[in-house]
Each structure stands twice: as C-alpha cells, then as structure tokens.
Design a protein around this motif. Structure first.
Motif, mmCIF file in Angstrom:
data_model
loop_
_atom_site.group_PDB
_atom_site.id
_atom_site.type_symbol
_atom_site.label_atom_id
_atom_site.label_comp_id
_atom_site.label_asym_id
_atom_site.label_seq_id
_atom_site.Cartn_x
_atom_site.Cartn_y
_atom_site.Cartn_z
ATOM 1 N N GLU A 91 0.827 -1.204 0.000
ATOM 2 C CA GLU A 91 0.000 0.000 0.000
ATOM 3 C C GLU A 91 0.865 1.259 0.000
ATOM 4 O O GLU A 91 0.560 2.244 -0.687
ATOM 5 C CB GLU A 91 -0.933 -0.033 1.202
ATOM 6 N N ARG A 92 1.946 1.222 0.751
ATOM 7 C CA ARG A 92 2.857 2.381 0.778
ATOM 8 C C ARG A 92 3.464 2.625 -0.601
ATOM 9 O O ARG A 92 3.620 3.774 -1.029
ATOM 10 C CB ARG A 92 3.960 2.159 1.812
ATOM 11 N N PHE A 93 3.795 1.549 -1.309
ATOM 12 C CA PHE A 93 4.414 1.692 -2.625
ATOM 13 C C PHE A 93 3.416 2.113 -3.703
ATOM 14 O O PHE A 93 3.817 2.447 -4.814
ATOM 15 C CB PHE A 93 5.075 0.374 -3.049
ATOM 16 N N GLY A 94 2.138 2.075 -3.402
ATOM 17 C CA GLY A 94 1.135 2.527 -4.360
ATOM 18 C C GLY A 94 0.424 1.417 -5.112
ATOM 19 O O GLY A 94 -0.338 1.693 -6.049
ATOM 20 N N PHE A 95 0.650 0.163 -4.725
ATOM 21 C CA PHE A 95 -0.098 -0.941 -5.323
ATOM 22 C C PHE A 95 -1.550 -0.868 -4.853
ATOM 23 O O PHE A 95 -1.822 -0.544 -3.695
ATOM 24 C CB PHE A 95 0.497 -2.287 -4.912
ATOM 25 N N LYS A 96 -2.469 -1.214 -5.741
ATOM 26 C CA LYS A 96 -3.891 -1.221 -5.401
ATOM 27 C C LYS A 96 -4.339 -2.624 -5.030
ATOM 28 O O LYS A 96 -4.052 -3.590 -5.748
ATOM 29 C CB LYS A 96 -4.728 -0.697 -6.565
ATOM 30 N N PHE A 97 -5.051 -2.738 -3.924
ATOM 31 C CA PHE A 97 -5.574 -4.020 -3.465
ATOM 32 C C PHE A 97 -6.687 -4.488 -4.396
ATOM 33 O O PHE A 97 -7.596 -3.731 -4.738
ATOM 34 C CB PHE A 97 -6.099 -3.886 -2.038
ATOM 35 N N GLU A 98 -6.611 -5.748 -4.817
ATOM 36 C CA GLU A 98 -7.594 -6.287 -5.755
ATOM 37 C C GLU A 98 -8.467 -7.382 -5.156
ATOM 38 O O GLU A 98 -9.501 -7.716 -5.724
ATOM 39 C CB GLU A 98 -6.887 -6.834 -6.992
ATOM 40 N N GLY A 99 -8.061 -7.951 -4.040
ATOM 41 C CA GLY A 99 -8.877 -8.992 -3.443
ATOM 42 C C GLY A 99 -8.032 -10.078 -2.807
ATOM 43 O O GLY A 99 -6.795 -10.036 -2.830
ATOM 44 N N THR A 100 -8.704 -11.063 -2.230
ATOM 45 C CA THR A 100 -8.041 -12.157 -1.530
ATOM 46 C C THR A 100 -8.447 -13.488 -2.138
ATOM 47 O O THR A 100 -9.642 -13.759 -2.328
ATOM 48 C CB THR A 100 -8.411 -12.151 -0.033
ATOM 49 N N PHE A 101 -7.452 -14.293 -2.482
ATOM 50 C CA PHE A 101 -7.693 -15.662 -2.942
ATOM 51 C C PHE A 101 -7.684 -16.564 -1.707
ATOM 52 O O PHE A 101 -6.640 -16.781 -1.108
ATOM 53 C CB PHE A 101 -6.597 -16.100 -3.920
ATOM 54 N N ARG A 102 -8.839 -17.067 -1.332
ATOM 55 C CA ARG A 102 -8.949 -17.898 -0.142
ATOM 56 C C ARG A 102 -8.419 -19.304 -0.429
ATOM 57 O O ARG A 102 -8.617 -19.854 -1.505
ATOM 58 C CB ARG A 102 -10.400 -17.961 0.330
ATOM 59 N N GLN A 103 -7.742 -19.865 0.592
ATOM 60 C CA GLN A 103 -7.155 -21.202 0.478
ATOM 61 C C GLN A 103 -6.384 -21.363 -0.835
ATOM 62 O O GLN A 103 -6.485 -22.362 -1.547
ATOM 63 C CB GLN A 103 -8.234 -22.282 0.619
ATOM 64 N N HIS A 104 -5.568 -20.381 -1.101
ATOM 65 C CA HIS A 104 -4.829 -20.310 -2.359
ATOM 66 C C HIS A 104 -3.663 -21.285 -2.403
ATOM 67 O O HIS A 104 -3.357 -21.874 -3.441
ATOM 68 C CB HIS A 104 -4.328 -18.870 -2.558
#
Length: 224
Positions: free
Chosen positions: A160-173
C-alpha cells in the motif's frame, strides 16, 4: 475496460544488465560472487529473526542448504533473481525477483523479497522496489503484481505504501510450510505508473532527506 483493440507489443524479458540506483545496485544473482554476503545478510548474527516467517523456504541453519537454495534461484529465468548491493559499501543486503513473467500479456510480479535487517525500513528497500517497478514497465509490461500471505501485515503495508492497489483475496490459495495461505493480490497498471514513478523519484531525491531521515512520506508525494 474498453474492448477496443490494443496497440501494444509483447513485453521483453528481464536481462542480466545491472540496474543502478542512488543507494543500491541490483545485479543478477551470482552465488559465486554474492553467496558469502548473502549468507551474512540473511543468516548472520544481526539478521532479522522474522525474515522467513512468510516465505516458502528457510530459515537455513546449514550453509550447504543455503547455497543449494541460492544456486537454484540463480539457475531459473522465472523467477529472475537480483542481488541488492549497497553502492557506498559494496555489501550485499539481500535479494528479490521478477516472477510470474507473462510477456504475451504484459504481466509481471515483484516477489521473493528477502531483505537483510540492515536494509529494512530504509531508503534502500524503497529504491529496490522502485527500480524493479521502473524496469518492469520499461520492458513493456502493462501490469505489475504484488502478492503476499493475507496474514503478512508487513508486506501488505509495504504494498500500500508503494502505491499498489488491493484487488482482493484468494482464499485457500496455497499450502506453505504445512499451513493454509490466503493470498492478497495487489497491482499497478501502466497507466498508473507515471504518477507513481514521479512520487518515488521525488521521495528518493537528495532534498527529501536530512541526516538520513525522510522529510516527507512517500504517500504525501502521491497526494500532490
């Protein structure tokens, strides 16, 4: 997203040329030249005890096992591993890679971020990410990814500090070291990179530091 045809060429693959920054230099991992320094940085007496917590390998108690791991990293083209070298001292500080390299779709990831304690929470760590992000888009990629264990708060804060955008979570990935891993996904696209590049370069500038301490945060440059 528009369905119009993209006027875009296949991305290029990473290459072995060194990548020079202000604080560090990234060199293609070479166990013969970097092995002793890497062992000292990652497993020496002043190493970070939490370094390996969310990595699929390590810690290493035996140098032979460490050298085998390092040689395996150096022999692959995906991931493509870089050694981080302090430009002032010439000391090895850690490693990281470009990985999940898909040139046909212009997709690439920064991963295997393994920084020694002396590099963590310093300008060198930020510059290493900046240099690989810049390289990724210079190679013609459309998308730069960052993935981490959803429990790895340190990595999520960094993204987040570097500026990447959160897209979601892959559960039990994944299953890592016998434990379930839910994976958080982040990205930067090529249209977002110019503004982020400007923020990185403004933050890394000489005038933003006094006695080694930042005067303004990286996030603040993105809000200008």
């Amino acid at each position: 997203m528009s369905t119009a045809e993209l006027h875009w060429q296949t991305a290029k693959l990473p290459n072995a040329k060194p990548i020079e920054g202000r604080f560090i230099r990234l060199e293609k991992l070479d166990p013969a030249r970097h092995g002793d320094g890497m062992w000292a940085a990652l497993e020496g007496p002043n190493s970070d005890p939490k370094l390996w917590d969310y990595l699929p390998y390590g810690p290493f108690t035996q140098r032979a096992d460490f050298d085998k791991w390092l040689s395996g990293n150096a022999s692959t083209s995906d991931p493509w591993f870089y050694t981080v070298i302090d430009r002032e001292t010439g000391v090895v500080n850690g490693c990281l890679s470009l990985m999940s390299i898909v040139p046909d779709h212009g997709r690439i990831e920064i991963g295997h971020v393994t920084f020694g304690a002396a590099m963590q929470r310093t300008a060198k760590g930020t510059e290493a990410i900046y240099l690989l992000a810049k390289e990724s888009f210079a190679l013609g990629n459309r998308r730069l990814e960052w993935k981490c264990n959803d429990s790895n708060q340190r990595s999520k804060r960094a993204a987040e500090r570097f500026g990447f955008k959160f897209e979601g979570t892959f559960r039990q990935h994944m299953v890592v070291k016998g434990i379930n891993r839910d994976t958080s996904w982040y990205s930067i696209t090529d249209s977002e990179w110019p503004a982020l590049q400007h923020a990185f370069e403004s933050w890394l500038a000489i005038e933003n530091f006094h006695d080694g301490q930042q005067l303004k945060s990286l996030e603040s440059f993105r809000s200008l």
